[in-house]
Design an enzyme around this catalytic site. Sequence first.
Site, PDB file in Angstrom:
ATOM      1  N   GLY A 375       0.816  -1.206   0.000  1.00  0.00           N
ATOM      2  CA  GLY A 375       0.000   0.000   0.000  1.00  0.00           C
ATOM      3  C   GLY A 375       0.849   1.255   0.000  1.00  0.00           C
ATOM      4  O   GLY A 375       0.564   2.223  -0.716  1.00  0.00           O
ATOM      5  N   CYS A 376       1.913   1.253   0.807  1.00  0.00           N
ATOM      6  CA  CYS A 376       2.819   2.407   0.834  1.00  0.00           C
ATOM      7  C   CYS A 376       3.597   2.524  -0.475  1.00  0.00           C
ATOM      8  O   CYS A 376       3.863   3.637  -0.949  1.00  0.00           O
ATOM      9  CB  CYS A 376       3.775   2.284   2.010  1.00  0.00           C
ATOM     10  N   GLN A 377       3.969   1.401  -1.062  1.00  0.00           N
ATOM     11  CA  GLN A 377       4.646   1.438  -2.356  1.00  0.00           C
ATOM     12  C   GLN A 377       3.794   2.169  -3.382  1.00  0.00           C
ATOM     13  O   GLN A 377       4.281   3.048  -4.114  1.00  0.00           O
ATOM     14  CB  GLN A 377       4.937   0.017  -2.844  1.00  0.00           C
TER      15      GLN A 377
END
Length: 425
Positions: A375-377
């Site tokens: 998700g952060c990627q």
Amino acid sequence: MLADVMHRLAGEGTVRFSAYDGSTAGPDEAPVHFEVASPRAFAHLVRAPGQIGLARAFVDGEINVHGDMYTLLRELQEPHFKRLSKADWKQLAGEATRHARQRAQRPPEEAKLRGLRHSKRRDAAAISHHYDVSNRFYELVLGPSMTYTCAVFPREDASLEEAQHEKHDLVARKLALRPGMRLLDVGCGWGGMVIHAARHYGVRALGVTLSRAQAEWAQEAIEEAGLADLAEVRYLDYRDVAESDFDAISSIGLTEHIGKANLVGYFQSLYGKLRPGGRLLNHCIMRPRNTDPRVKKRGFINRYVFPDGELMGLGHIVRVMQDEGRFEVRHEENLREHYGKTLAAWTANLNANWDECVAEAGERKARIWRLYMPGCQLAFERDEIQLHQVLAVRTEAGDSGMALRPNWEAATPEPAPSEPVAPAS
């Protein structure tokens, strides 16, 4: 049938859906299979609609993802919900109503912090929540560098270890480290920057962290590397460092934990620890714009990953560094694409070592990581968050000690001599 409704949320042919009612949709050969394994998933969604409810259902195992999580999250974008008809929404609402009374308790992995926000005691608890999981778990995910911050990839095909080495070395070059200098690394993690500075630059380096597990691991690594005469990591709040007059300070991934209300005191404290002409390198995640809303205090990342974390815009941080911190800001760069690549590498490590990661930290904790890192990627790739390095100087009487042009884009230096460098008097 539930799977038919869910299938309209993703791109054609990419995701296969199945549900506890026996329904399926999407091709069998799809690279990702999204499974609603239990009606309790809807109980979670009724109690916490949206992101938190989905996360709770996934952590609890009521929702399973078989295949690449990154691909699934990329496909399940918010605009896709517009594909649902009124009949679809009615069916989902009916399913939720039928199962709303099922037991669906809040997962115990959600952080439960007490006390004044960003007090020393609460900060220690917040850091412990995320970092004191298992050093072996972090070794499996982060790799041999044990570095849990954005790497800097010198080439597209560089390995994670090469990129982490380059990150540490870029920081060292920006700080103009030389043998005999004194470095303070605040929020030092497992001591990667401290060890790099001592080993490759002959610097006397002190690192501090609020994670006892990190400090113990780092000190052992320093001893094994034969660097105990130059390097040290303490289990200590940066506000309690007694020493001062450092030649350089590195802050790599700490500012996110400081909080907007404490930013002035943070930079004033670091300024007071530097000698005149000393440099500060602040490396942290930031918002793309200063007007963006801050991280939701009760969102998924704040509940499960980084409790009390808070992101700010570059302009705000630079303003505080200059106006209240009294630093002269000399250079900044945005490395957000590098963080996307770093997270992809960590996710690959997690997937490759899944069984051992589960054995170390438990399946629920491993599921949190499996969800949060892709998700952060995506967030970095979509410019929803950024990673900036800001270089500043404690300039005295107009003398910054800086070269006329940036001079740190040089080849990584050869390792320092194996013999200890004499401490500066």
